[in-house]
Design a protein around this motif. Structure first.
Motif, PDB file in Angstrom:
ATOM      1  N   SER A 149     -19.035   4.375 -16.434  1.00 45.30           N
ATOM      2  CA  SER A 149     -18.867   3.208 -15.851  1.00 45.30           C
ATOM      3  C   SER A 149     -19.786   3.063 -14.465  1.00 45.30           C
ATOM      4  O   SER A 149     -19.778   3.871 -13.612  1.00 45.30           O
ATOM      5  N   LYS A 150     -20.182   1.999 -14.167  1.00 47.61           N
ATOM      6  CA  LYS A 150     -20.881   1.794 -12.836  1.00 47.61           C
ATOM      7  C   LYS A 150     -19.716   1.757 -11.722  1.00 47.61           C
ATOM      8  O   LYS A 150     -20.045   2.200 -10.704  1.00 47.61           O
ATOM      9  N   THR A 151     -18.653   1.041 -12.011  1.00 44.57           N
ATOM     10  CA  THR A 151     -17.606   1.113 -11.174  1.00 44.57           C
ATOM     11  C   THR A 151     -16.375   1.276 -11.691  1.00 44.57           C
ATOM     12  O   THR A 151     -16.352   0.982 -12.901  1.00 44.57           O
ATOM     13  N   ILE A 152     -15.481   2.018 -10.871  1.00 40.10           N
ATOM     14  CA  ILE A 152     -14.193   2.413 -11.582  1.00 40.10           C
ATOM     15  C   ILE A 152     -13.064   1.915 -10.334  1.00 40.10           C
ATOM     16  O   ILE A 152     -13.251   2.299  -9.260  1.00 40.10           O
ATOM     17  N   ILE A 153     -12.456   0.908 -10.867  1.00 40.24           N
ATOM     18  CA  ILE A 153     -10.909   0.482  -9.797  1.00 40.24           C
ATOM     19  C   ILE A 153      -9.915   1.025 -10.574  1.00 40.24           C
ATOM     20  O   ILE A 153      -9.394   0.738 -11.651  1.00 40.24           O
ATOM     21  N   ILE A 154      -9.111   1.777  -9.476  1.00 37.33           N
ATOM     22  CA  ILE A 154      -7.986   2.129  -9.700  1.00 37.33           C
ATOM     23  C   ILE A 154      -6.765   1.203  -9.084  1.00 37.33           C
ATOM     24  O   ILE A 154      -6.924   1.001  -7.826  1.00 37.33           O
ATOM     25  N   ALA A 155      -5.974   0.898  -9.967  1.00 40.94           N
ATOM     26  CA  ALA A 155      -4.872   0.081  -9.417  1.00 40.94           C
ATOM     27  C   ALA A 155      -3.571   0.452  -9.787  1.00 40.94           C
ATOM     28  O   ALA A 155      -3.345   0.995 -11.063  1.00 40.94           O
ATOM     29  N   GLY A 156      -2.310   0.205  -9.049  1.00 39.77           N
ATOM     30  CA  GLY A 156      -1.172   0.481  -9.755  1.00 39.77           C
ATOM     31  C   GLY A 156      -0.100   0.970  -8.792  1.00 39.77           C
ATOM     32  O   GLY A 156      -0.364   0.790  -7.536  1.00 39.77           O
ATOM     33  N   ASN A 157       0.734   1.631  -9.372  1.00 37.32           N
ATOM     34  CA  ASN A 157       2.050   2.460  -8.332  1.00 37.32           C
ATOM     35  C   ASN A 157       1.914   3.633  -8.945  1.00 37.32           C
ATOM     36  O   ASN A 157       2.620   4.042  -9.759  1.00 37.32           O
ATOM     37  N   MET A 158       1.655   4.591  -7.935  1.00 34.28           N
ATOM     38  CA  MET A 158       1.730   5.925  -8.202  1.00 34.28           C
ATOM     39  C   MET A 158       2.873   6.845  -7.726  1.00 34.28           C
ATOM     40  O   MET A 158       3.005   7.969  -7.952  1.00 34.28           O
TER      41      MET A 158
END
Length: 195
Positions: free
Chosen positions: A182-191
């Motif tokens: 992917s051109k861009t990777i966005i990580i979101a969430g609650n780790m």
């Protein structure tokens, strides 16, 4: 230690410009014609979409719904309640706790990750990377942004989930060809981790 080095390495390589904004500053920026944002994502630990969905809808309405994506952790969605979690104007993608990657019922309550994508976006869920395990829950969606792919990695680590297994699984997700390319990777969430 190697675990914190991995996370630091990921964050350093990303070189993100993600400023923290107060609610007032956010609304001024997102709703102005000179907005610094061309893409807006809302990330919330919803702690039951069925119980708190009306609060989410009220929030989206109060900010005139500027979000292209909404990532929800702890959606608590089940196969029985999945149809109730649809939000007008969005396509929804789910990972449901209670079934692991092999579709074996583990009879646990809560959890789950959901990604809501505006209907105007071309999106598809990467099913092979979207699953619930005892150490990680993930929902991965690729979005076509004008010929370039952006991967949205929705993540939840249950508080008692093994940190080493979580980091290993996260690394495997990020190294998978459908995300890595992917051109861009966005990580979101609650780790549930202090970074």
């Amino acid at each position: 230690d190697s675990d914190s080095n991995l996370i630091s390495e990921i964050l350093t390589e990303a070189r993100l410009n993600c400023p923290y904004l107060s609610t007032t500053d956010f609304l001024k920026n997102i709703l102005s014609s000179n907005s610094i944002f061309n893409f807006a994502l809302l990330n919330i630990n919803i702690s039951s979409l069925q119980s708190n969905g009306t609060h989410l809808e009220a929030l989206l309405e109060s900010v005139q719904n500027p979000f292209h994506l909404v990532v929800l952790s702890e959606s608590w969605v089940t196969h029985d309640t999945m149809a109730l979690s649809n939000l007008e104007g969005y396509k929804d993608y789910h990972t449901i706790r209670g079934y692991n990657i092999n579709n074996i019922n583990n009879n646990s309550r809560g959890g789950g990750v959901e990604i809501l994508c505006k209907n105007t976006l071309q999106s598809n869920q990467i099913m092979s990377l979207s699953h619930c395990e005892s150490h990680i829950e993930s929902c991965i969606v690729n979005i076509d942004t004008g010929g370039e792919i952006t991967s949205i990695v929705g993540i939840y680590r249950p508080p008692k989930g093994d940190i080493d297994l979580f980091l290993l699984s996260l690394e495997e997700i990020l190294e998978h060809e459908s995300v890595k390319s992917s051109k861009t990777i966005i990580i979101a969430g609650n780790m549930n981790l202090d970074l």
